[in-house]
Design a protein around this motif. Sequence first.
Motif, PDB file in Angstrom:
ATOM      1  N   ILE A   1     -14.431  33.969  40.070  1.00  0.00           N
ATOM      2  CA  ILE A   1     -14.210  34.549  41.364  1.00  0.00           C
ATOM      3  C   ILE A   1     -12.860  34.458  41.638  1.00  0.00           C
ATOM      4  CG2 ILE A   1     -14.553  33.861  43.890  1.00  0.00           C
ATOM      5  CD1 ILE A   1     -17.482  33.068  43.117  1.00  0.00           C
ATOM      6  N   ARG A   2     -12.021  35.491  42.019  1.00  0.00           N
ATOM      7  CA  ARG A   2     -10.755  35.704  42.324  1.00  0.00           C
ATOM      8  C   ARG A   2     -10.542  35.965  43.697  1.00  0.00           C
ATOM      9  NH1 ARG A   2     -12.678  37.827  38.229  1.00  0.00           N
ATOM     10  NH2 ARG A   2     -12.498  40.006  38.927  1.00  0.00           N
ATOM     11  N   HIS A   3     -10.040  35.326  44.451  1.00  0.00           N
ATOM     12  CA  HIS A   3      -9.696  35.455  45.882  1.00  0.00           C
ATOM     13  C   HIS A   3      -8.355  35.437  46.398  1.00  0.00           C
ATOM     14  CE1 HIS A   3     -11.563  33.865  49.972  1.00  0.00           C
ATOM     15  NE2 HIS A   3     -10.557  34.602  50.075  1.00  0.00           N
TER      16      HIS A   3
ATOM     17  N   SER B   1     -12.988  43.743  44.452  1.00  0.00           N
ATOM     18  CA  SER B   1     -13.236  43.888  45.908  1.00  0.00           C
ATOM     19  C   SER B   1     -14.651  43.787  46.287  1.00  0.00           C
ATOM     20  CB  SER B   1     -12.664  45.435  46.224  1.00  0.00           C
ATOM     21  OG  SER B   1     -11.334  45.283  45.980  1.00  0.00           O
ATOM     22  N   ALA B   2     -15.177  42.927  45.969  1.00  0.00           N
ATOM     23  CA  ALA B   2     -16.670  42.417  46.298  1.00  0.00           C
ATOM     24  C   ALA B   2     -16.832  42.117  47.693  1.00  0.00           C
ATOM     25  CB  ALA B   2     -17.174  41.459  45.229  1.00  0.00           C
ATOM     26  N   TYR B   3     -15.775  41.606  48.224  1.00  0.00           N
ATOM     27  CA  TYR B   3     -15.785  41.198  49.556  1.00  0.00           C
ATOM     28  C   TYR B   3     -14.337  41.399  50.076  1.00  0.00           C
ATOM     29  CZ  TYR B   3     -20.177  38.922  48.629  1.00  0.00           C
ATOM     30  OH  TYR B   3     -21.382  38.742  48.350  1.00  0.00           O
ATOM     31  N   GLN B   4     -14.283  42.083  51.279  1.00  0.00           N
ATOM     32  CA  GLN B   4     -12.839  42.216  51.899  1.00  0.00           C
ATOM     33  C   GLN B   4     -12.927  41.844  53.528  1.00  0.00           C
ATOM     34  OE1 GLN B   4     -12.194  46.421  50.890  1.00  0.00           O
ATOM     35  NE2 GLN B   4     -10.850  45.838  49.559  1.00  0.00           N
ATOM     36  N   GLY B   5     -12.007  41.383  54.161  1.00  0.00           N
ATOM     37  CA  GLY B   5     -12.104  41.417  55.441  1.00  0.00           C
ATOM     38  C   GLY B   5     -10.688  40.621  56.116  1.00  0.00           C
ATOM     39  N   ARG B   6     -10.858  39.954  56.948  1.00  0.00           N
ATOM     40  CA  ARG B   6      -9.587  39.276  57.864  1.00  0.00           C
ATOM     41  C   ARG B   6      -9.785  37.790  57.743  1.00  0.00           C
ATOM     42  NH1 ARG B   6     -10.822  40.253  63.434  1.00  0.00           N
ATOM     43  NH2 ARG B   6     -12.793  40.668  62.856  1.00  0.00           N
ATOM     44  N   TYR B   7      -8.556  37.196  57.846  1.00  0.00           N
ATOM     45  CA  TYR B   7      -8.855  35.666  57.618  1.00  0.00           C
ATOM     46  C   TYR B   7      -7.667  34.993  58.583  1.00  0.00           C
ATOM     47  CZ  TYR B   7      -4.264  35.296  54.847  1.00  0.00           C
ATOM     48  OH  TYR B   7      -3.126  35.567  54.389  1.00  0.00           O
ATOM     49  N   GLN B   8      -7.877  34.055  58.947  1.00  0.00           N
ATOM     50  CA  GLN B   8      -6.709  33.332  59.814  1.00  0.00           C
ATOM     51  C   GLN B   8      -6.731  31.604  59.496  1.00  0.00           C
ATOM     52  OE1 GLN B   8      -7.337  33.721  64.059  1.00  0.00           O
ATOM     53  NE2 GLN B   8      -6.501  31.400  64.448  1.00  0.00           N
ATOM     54  N   VAL B   9      -5.451  31.176  59.114  1.00  0.00           N
ATOM     55  CA  VAL B   9      -5.264  29.600  58.606  1.00  0.00           C
ATOM     56  C   VAL B   9      -4.790  29.169  60.074  1.00  0.00           C
ATOM     57  CG1 VAL B   9      -3.972  28.384  57.359  1.00  0.00           C
ATOM     58  CG2 VAL B   9      -4.726  30.659  56.402  1.00  0.00           C
ATOM     59  N   THR B  10      -5.538  27.981  60.330  1.00  0.00           N
ATOM     60  CA  THR B  10      -4.986  27.087  61.371  1.00  0.00           C
ATOM     61  C   THR B  10      -4.789  25.586  60.567  1.00  0.00           C
ATOM     62  OG1 THR B  10      -6.309  28.237  62.913  1.00  0.00           O
ATOM     63  CG2 THR B  10      -5.484  25.890  63.440  1.00  0.00           C
ATOM     64  N   ASP B  11      -3.411  25.155  60.471  1.00  0.00           N
ATOM     65  CA  ASP B  11      -3.285  23.912  59.540  1.00  0.00           C
ATOM     66  C   ASP B  11      -3.795  24.148  58.036  1.00  0.00           C
ATOM     67  OD1 ASP B  11      -1.945  22.718  61.701  1.00  0.00           O
ATOM     68  OD2 ASP B  11      -3.982  21.850  62.433  1.00  0.00           O
ATOM     69  N   ASN B  12      -4.743  23.421  57.661  1.00  0.00           N
ATOM     70  CA  ASN B  12      -5.375  23.361  56.447  1.00  0.00           C
ATOM     71  C   ASN B  12      -6.807  24.165  56.475  1.00  0.00           C
ATOM     72  OD1 ASN B  12      -3.093  22.216  55.311  1.00  0.00           O
ATOM     73  ND2 ASN B  12      -4.066  20.160  55.550  1.00  0.00           N
TER      74      ASN B  12
ATOM     75  N   ILE C   1      -9.319  27.413  56.829  1.00  0.00           N
ATOM     76  CA  ILE C   1      -9.146  29.012  56.922  1.00  0.00           C
ATOM     77  C   ILE C   1     -10.394  29.426  57.328  1.00  0.00           C
ATOM     78  CG2 ILE C   1      -9.811  28.944  54.443  1.00  0.00           C
ATOM     79  CD1 ILE C   1      -8.134  31.439  54.438  1.00  0.00           C
ATOM     80  N   GLU C   2     -10.621  30.377  58.473  1.00  0.00           N
ATOM     81  CA  GLU C   2     -11.675  31.307  58.872  1.00  0.00           C
ATOM     82  C   GLU C   2     -11.689  32.541  58.220  1.00  0.00           C
ATOM     83  OE1 GLU C   2     -13.722  30.140  62.629  1.00  0.00           O
ATOM     84  OE2 GLU C   2     -11.637  30.083  63.065  1.00  0.00           O
ATOM     85  N   TYR C   3     -12.778  33.287  57.788  1.00  0.00           N
ATOM     86  CA  TYR C   3     -12.941  34.700  57.369  1.00  0.00           C
ATOM     87  C   TYR C   3     -13.916  35.439  58.188  1.00  0.00           C
ATOM     88  CZ  TYR C   3     -11.244  32.256  53.185  1.00  0.00           C
ATOM     89  OH  TYR C   3     -10.597  31.500  52.031  1.00  0.00           O
ATOM     90  N   TRP C   4     -13.491  36.613  58.260  1.00  0.00           N
ATOM     91  CA  TRP C   4     -14.409  37.647  59.303  1.00  0.00           C
ATOM     92  C   TRP C   4     -14.493  38.810  58.050  1.00  0.00           C
ATOM     93  CZ3 TRP C   4     -10.585  34.913  61.308  1.00  0.00           C
ATOM     94  CH2 TRP C   4     -11.065  34.101  62.620  1.00  0.00           C
ATOM     95  N   ASP C   5     -15.668  38.753  57.265  1.00  0.00           N
ATOM     96  CA  ASP C   5     -16.007  39.788  56.308  1.00  0.00           C
ATOM     97  C   ASP C   5     -16.057  41.254  57.194  1.00  0.00           C
ATOM     98  OD1 ASP C   5     -16.452  40.212  53.364  1.00  0.00           O
ATOM     99  OD2 ASP C   5     -18.022  41.352  54.380  1.00  0.00           O
ATOM    100  N   ASP C   6     -15.477  42.298  56.492  1.00  0.00           N
ATOM    101  CA  ASP C   6     -15.749  43.702  57.043  1.00  0.00           C
ATOM    102  C   ASP C   6     -17.301  44.066  56.924  1.00  0.00           C
ATOM    103  OD1 ASP C   6     -13.053  44.125  57.033  1.00  0.00           O
ATOM    104  OD2 ASP C   6     -12.777  45.333  55.281  1.00  0.00           O
ATOM    105  N   THR C   7     -18.137  43.413  56.447  1.00  0.00           N
ATOM    106  CA  THR C   7     -19.608  43.564  56.708  1.00  0.00           C
ATOM    107  C   THR C   7     -20.121  42.823  57.545  1.00  0.00           C
ATOM    108  OG1 THR C   7     -20.225  41.988  55.052  1.00  0.00           O
ATOM    109  CG2 THR C   7     -19.944  44.166  54.208  1.00  0.00           C
ATOM    110  N   GLY C   8     -19.539  41.925  58.453  1.00  0.00           N
ATOM    111  CA  GLY C   8     -19.935  41.206  59.383  1.00  0.00           C
ATOM    112  C   GLY C   8     -20.431  39.742  59.461  1.00  0.00           C
ATOM    113  N   PHE C   9     -20.151  39.169  58.208  1.00  0.00           N
ATOM    114  CA  PHE C   9     -20.533  37.745  58.124  1.00  0.00           C
ATOM    115  C   PHE C   9     -19.197  37.109  58.193  1.00  0.00           C
ATOM    116  CE2 PHE C   9     -19.891  38.710  53.408  1.00  0.00           C
ATOM    117  CZ  PHE C   9     -19.162  37.488  52.945  1.00  0.00           C
TER     118      PHE C   9
END
Length: 118
Positions: free
Chosen positions: A56-58, A75-86, A88-96
Amino acid sequence: MQDTKLPIYAKRALVVAGIITIMPALTSAQTPPDTGDNTMADHPYVGMWVTGDGRIRHELLINNRYDEARGERESAYQGRYQVTDNYIEYWDDTGFTADGEFIDDVLYHGGMVLYRQE
């Protein structure tokens, strides 16, 4: 029918090495905009993170997007992320959604342990 609203901050638990950490999580109404800018250009967590077996390569991109490859599937999964301190939250383009935490330059995400690839 009763109208229930989520609190501004919902709580999520992250278990790392047997330690439970409760932290605030953004609600869907607070998801960051997909600006496509380079706001993360100088952030220390930007770059490639890989599991010990390399399966797995992220990649955390400078424009607050990520691209995750699994095995031979690029490109099995793609989306947005946000880092706050240490954290990280992810919002995948498929909705999860998913989250993780950086501890001592190791990324703990979705039950996986990923190491920085130079």
